[in-house]
Design an enzyme around this catalytic site. Structure first.
Site, PDB file in Angstrom:
ATOM      1  CB  CYS A   1       5.046   0.124   7.962  1.00  0.00           C
ATOM      2  SG  CYS A   1       5.384   0.254   6.188  1.00  0.00           S
TER       3      CYS A   1
ATOM      4  CB  SER B   1      -3.014   4.844   5.291  1.00  0.00           C
ATOM      5  OG  SER B   1      -1.946   4.209   5.941  1.00  0.00           O
TER       6      SER B   1
ATOM      7  CB  CYS C   1       1.167  -6.318   3.476  1.00  0.00           C
ATOM      8  SG  CYS C   1       2.929  -5.963   3.713  1.00  0.00           S
ATOM      9  CG  ASP C   2      -2.129  -2.505   4.466  1.00  0.00           C
ATOM     10  OD1 ASP C   2      -1.007  -2.868   4.857  1.00  0.00           O
ATOM     11  OD2 ASP C   2      -2.514  -1.337   4.543  1.00  0.00           O
ATOM     12  CE  LYS C   3      -6.322  -2.816   1.591  1.00  0.00           C
ATOM     13  NZ  LYS C   3      -5.046  -2.196   1.895  1.00  0.00           N
TER      14      LYS C   3
ATOM     15  CD  GLU D   1      -4.738   2.232   2.865  1.00  0.00           C
ATOM     16  OE1 GLU D   1      -5.038   1.279   3.605  1.00  0.00           O
ATOM     17  OE2 GLU D   1      -3.573   2.637   2.716  1.00  0.00           O
TER      18      GLU D   1
ATOM     19  CG  ASP E   1      -2.186  -0.820   0.947  1.00  0.00           C
ATOM     20  OD1 ASP E   1      -2.125  -1.731   0.099  1.00  0.00           O
ATOM     21  OD2 ASP E   1      -3.222  -0.558   1.584  1.00  0.00           O
TER      22      ASP E   1
END
Length: 542
Positions: A191, A466, A119-121, A440, A78
């Protein structure tokens, strides 16, 4: 075993022949066949190390008497996708990941799966697949990266995004920006703060779908590798005992996850992801569940970006088991986990090592938790805000609307210094359909913060934010503008009121005026007519 469908009987001789081309022996044919879904890629920092984690998982599977078969999924970073057309592909990638894992498991009749993700997705996409196909499954999230340092100051990628706003405002020069850029991301892993990737790792552990301490152990740690190997061993046990995600991802488990989320002040994206996973699991998780739990459960860990503590500090303070021990009165302690222990058994002896990082209930960061659901004549179906990332001065705010029809348009306005103290920035046509893809909005929010306006400017959008966002930023406003929601009726200068304690998001217009404006509203032409995103966007007649 499901895999008997591809390896037993005279009629399966051709299948066995093909499997033997993979190196499978006659002895292996009697063992469980186990998928290792790995999202390794060399472009995403959170995934560049997943090859070694996958190898540790496979080592564990073999040691426990299983046969591993590794396959890959896509993964979007992202941060790299942020602020341009690439971000429109991020959320839709979740469904593609879920579908690809389902296809591989179902087509090859695998007995179980270890989900190696970050990670995000990717993590929620894999959990959606696990809930959907309901074969024994366990998740290994890849872990956070270490924080960077500029001198003695702890930094991460969120500081770089905010530094862009400082650069626009003339507060730092190019050399200072470059120094920060070179220091912020020192190695592999997701992150460093409680952004969406790490929030979802914590949700996975809180749901009971990963082993204790998996969420907080760093990407570079030996403990992460130990957990990966143990997870490979554990999946064989889950298969032998026929323990499936449906017995773990229950309503009680999702409520536990929301409790942990709100206590950590996690990303607002959990509202999207936990809801999607719950839907696949056949569990009802109404959006107001997040608000109801957030009103009861205090915010006890002040994590980056709204606080000072990074993932390594959370882990060293005792990790999620210690946090959940603090929260035990709010938890369903009888909920099952992939460890084959209950939540109560896991947290029983977990101790908080640093009470500044994981605070007691008697000394919370905030009396209420992280997420608030706002409603009103702008958002009849709700909007989401990370309440603990909003300063006390901005919990209530009224101001004139500055309306922009896209994220890019808003960014250009910020560069021209059109946004001033008191404004409420409205970015619309960035929802799931209007975007399309619901991108985002980290660059606008970080720019506002970097320019020193987060204490005086609010932002609302039908897109999303985000996990690195902080300040009075309200996303997921529904219905979205592309569907003719009331956000489409707002005009420059309209007075918008935000009241987070009372959960209100409204514009100072009568119902009649809103309806009059919407009666003149017309659907916009499709932005995208071909490719993957075109399926998310309505035609003007829909």
């Amino acid at each position: 075993m499901r895999s008997c469908e591809i390896k037993h009987g005279v009629e399966r001789a051709p299948h066995r022949a093909l499997l033997k081309a993979d190196g499978i022996t006659d002895e292996d044919m009697s063992k469980p066949f186990i998928g290792v879904a790995n999202s390794y890629t060399s472009i995403v920092p959170g995934h560049v190390h997943l090859r070694s984690i996958g190898e540790a998982v496979k080592e564990g599977i073999r040691a426990a008497g299983g046969v591993p078969f590794e396959f890959n999924t896509i993964a979007v970073c992202d941060g790299i996708a942020m602020g341009h057309e690439g971000m429109r592909f991020s959320l839709p990638s979740r469904e593609l990941i879920a579908d690809s894992v389902e296809i591989m498991i179902q087509a090859h009749r695998l007995d179980g799966v270890v989900l190696v993700s970050n990670c995000d997705k990717v993590t929620p996409g894999m959990l959606m697949a696990a809930a959907r196909i309901d074969v024994p499954a366990i998740s290994v999230t890849g872990g956070a990266m270490e924080s960077g340092f500029v001198g003695s100051k702890k930094v991460g990628v969120n500081n770089v995004f905010e530094a862009v706003g400082k650069a626009f405002a003339g507060k730092i020069d190019k050399d200072e920006l470059t120094q920060l850029e070179n220091a912020a991301c020192p190695g592999c892993g997701s992150c460093n703060g409680m952004f969406t990737a790490n929030t979802m790792a914590c949700m996975t552990e809180a749901l009971g779908m990963s082993l204790p301490y998996c969420a907080t152990s760093l990407a570079t740690s030996a403990q992460k590798m130990h957990i990966a190997k143990e997870s490979g061993e554990k999946i064989v046990e889950l298969i032998n005992k026929d323990i499936k995600p449906s017995s773990i991802m229950t309503k009680e488990a999702f409520e536990n996850a929301v409790v942990v989320d709100t206590a950590l002040g996690g990303s607002t994206n959990t509202v999207l992801h936990l809801s999607a996973i719950a839907k696949e699991a056949g569990v009802s998780l109404p959006i107001m569940t997040f608000d109801d739990i957030s009103r009861k459960v205090p915010h006890v860990s002040n994590m980056v970006p709204s606080g000072d503590h990074d993932m390594q500090e959370l882990h060293n303070a005792g990790g999620l088991p210690a946090l959940m021990n603090v929260l035990k009165q709010f938890l369903n302690q009888g909920a099952s986990t992939v460890s084959t222990k209950t939540v109560g058994e896991i947290i029983l002896d977990a101790q908080v090592i640093d009470s500044e990082v994981i605070r007691p209930l008697t000394n919370p960061v905030h009396k209420e938790g992280g997420i608030a659901i706002l409603k009103g004549n702008i958002a009849p179906k709700g909007g989401v805000v990370k309440a603990v990332a909003v300063s006390a001065a901005m919990l209530r705010h009224s101001g004139p609307a500055k309306v922009y029809e896209s994220e890019k348009e808003a960014e250009e306005a910020m560069k021209r210094h059109e946004i001033v103290a008191g404004d409420v920035v409205v970015i619309r046509y960035e929802g799931p359909r209007g975007g399309p893809g619901m991108p985002e909005m980290l660059i606008p929010t970080a720019t506002i913060s970097g320019m020193g306006l987060s204490e005086s400017v609010a932002l609302i959008t039908d897109g999303r934010f985000s996990g690195a966002t902080r300040g009075p930023c309200i996303g997921h406003v529904a219905p979205e503008a592309a569907e003719g929601g009331p956000i489409a009726a707002i005009q420059n200068g309209d007075i918008i009121t935000i009241d987070i304690p009372n959960r209100v998001l409204s514009v100072k217009l009568s119902d009649e005026e809103i309806q009059n404006r919407l009666s003149q509203w017309k659907p916009r032409p499709k932005k995208i007519t071909k490719g993957y995103l075109s399926r998310y966007e309505p035609t003007p007649t829909e």
